[in-house]
Design a protein around this motif. Sequence first.
Motif, PDB file in Angstrom:
ATOM      1  N   ARG A  27      -1.307  20.931  -0.027  1.00 15.78           N
ATOM      2  CA  ARG A  27      -0.479  19.886  -0.753  1.00 15.78           C
ATOM      3  C   ARG A  27       0.248  19.037   0.143  1.00 15.78           C
ATOM      4  NH1 ARG A  27       2.426  23.751  -5.431  1.00 15.78           N
ATOM      5  NH2 ARG A  27       0.568  24.217  -6.342  1.00 15.78           N
ATOM      6  N   LEU A  28       0.666  19.465   1.339  1.00 13.03           N
ATOM      7  CA  LEU A  28       1.339  18.587   2.270  1.00 13.03           C
ATOM      8  C   LEU A  28       0.233  17.643   2.957  1.00 13.03           C
ATOM      9  CD1 LEU A  28       3.538  17.917   4.320  1.00 13.03           C
ATOM     10  CD2 LEU A  28       2.630  19.818   6.093  1.00 13.03           C
ATOM     11  N   GLY A  30      -2.209  16.359   1.217  1.00 10.74           N
ATOM     12  CA  GLY A  30      -2.277  15.607  -0.114  1.00 10.74           C
ATOM     13  C   GLY A  30      -1.238  14.471  -0.076  1.00 10.74           C
ATOM     14  N   THR A  31       0.212  14.976  -0.013  1.00  8.00           N
ATOM     15  CA  THR A  31       1.137  14.084  -0.078  1.00  8.00           C
ATOM     16  C   THR A  31       1.258  13.030   0.783  1.00  8.00           C
ATOM     17  OG1 THR A  31       2.375  15.964  -1.159  1.00  8.00           O
ATOM     18  CG2 THR A  31       3.853  14.116  -0.472  1.00  8.00           C
ATOM     19  N   LEU A  32       1.207  13.467   2.295  1.00 11.86           N
ATOM     20  CA  LEU A  32       1.427  12.604   3.321  1.00 11.86           C
ATOM     21  C   LEU A  32       0.306  11.656   3.063  1.00 11.86           C
ATOM     22  CD1 LEU A  32       1.997  14.734   6.495  1.00 11.86           C
ATOM     23  CD2 LEU A  32       3.372  13.115   5.166  1.00 11.86           C
ATOM     24  N   LEU A  34      -1.253  10.458   0.431  1.00 12.65           N
ATOM     25  CA  LEU A  34      -1.022   9.545  -0.744  1.00 12.65           C
ATOM     26  C   LEU A  34       0.092   8.641  -0.440  1.00 12.65           C
ATOM     27  CD1 LEU A  34      -1.332   8.755  -3.709  1.00 12.65           C
ATOM     28  CD2 LEU A  34       0.150  10.580  -4.583  1.00 12.65           C
ATOM     29  N   VAL A  35       1.153   9.209   0.241  1.00 13.24           N
ATOM     30  CA  VAL A  35       2.369   8.453   0.599  1.00 13.24           C
ATOM     31  C   VAL A  35       1.853   7.349   1.755  1.00 13.24           C
ATOM     32  CG1 VAL A  35       4.488   8.247   1.940  1.00 13.24           C
ATOM     33  CG2 VAL A  35       4.119  10.211   0.222  1.00 13.24           C
TER      34      VAL A  35
END
Length: 346
Positions: A27-28, A30-32, A34-35
């Motif tokens: 999740r980390l 994927g979040t990075l 995407l950001v």
Amino acid sequence: MTPATEPRDTDGLPLRRTLDTIWGRRRLMGTLALVLAMITAVATLVLPRSYTSVTTFMPQASQGKFAQLSGLAAEFGFNVSANEPAASPAFYAFLLQSRELLRTAVRTAYDLPLKDAPHRGSLVEWYHPSGDTPAQREEEAIDRLRRDLRAATDAETGTVQLKVRNRSPRLAFEITSRLMELVSDFNLQKRSSQAAAERKFVETQVNEAAGRLQGAEDRLKTFLQQNREYRTSPQLLFEYDRLSRTVAMQQQVYTSLAQAFEQARIDEVRNTPVLTLVDPPNLPAEPDRRWLLAKALLAALLGAMIGAFVALLGDFLGRTGDEARVPMPERESESLLARAAGFRTM
């Protein structure tokens, strides 16, 4: 039997633990990813579009005249190269990025499409450099212009391609045209100075050759005046042939030098272009491609890599802290028990 061990990678870190750690922090990652992809996409869309003006030219090299002068100079003990200096495409690519040429281009007045009041001004005003003094601001503008242009050579065709990128299509076109004018002016000045030096050299040799020719003719004239019946004497006939050959040779040298002298005089005042424009500078009709998708994918990949690195670093620091909190005797006893368990399974 030997105790079963976990598969390990080249760095010595258990492969299963590494994969589990990365998967646990997916999740980390994927979040990075995407950001960073969103930040890159927004920045690409917000930044002003750029336009590129392109031109292609071919340097003209005239080696025939230099080869002729080289041969004539060799007769008098001078070593002159037969190839025209500074005529290669690589030299012109270097010239287009030289500081003095870019300094002149930066100081030139262009039609600046400013929002407040469009007017003519230099690139120092257009780039808005942050230097404290005018000299520093000019140097920063030169560096900005050098980053905005690309000069590439083609060894097979002997051509040079110049690309100038700018936020204004008109200004990109004007800068490209100005750079080509500066290169052409440099060539004309260089050719003129070379022709002046050649004219002075050949002029000296022409005067000396004229003197040698006059001396040879005078000796032949004196011989004929003193030996009217030289054809009846083999010795006098041989002397006549020798003097005639000397006159003919000096006449040939004088004629060649006189022709080279006249050509050098013409080249000294010649102002014809020495560059062949294959493709003249164009006024860009469309902006450059943004490569939005490619930039977003690269940013997403970078974000995922950063997330994986953070996950592995956190796992490593956590395991290091756990080992540091275990007392030394207890760790030694656990190591002995592990070795004993290994031997029992053999």
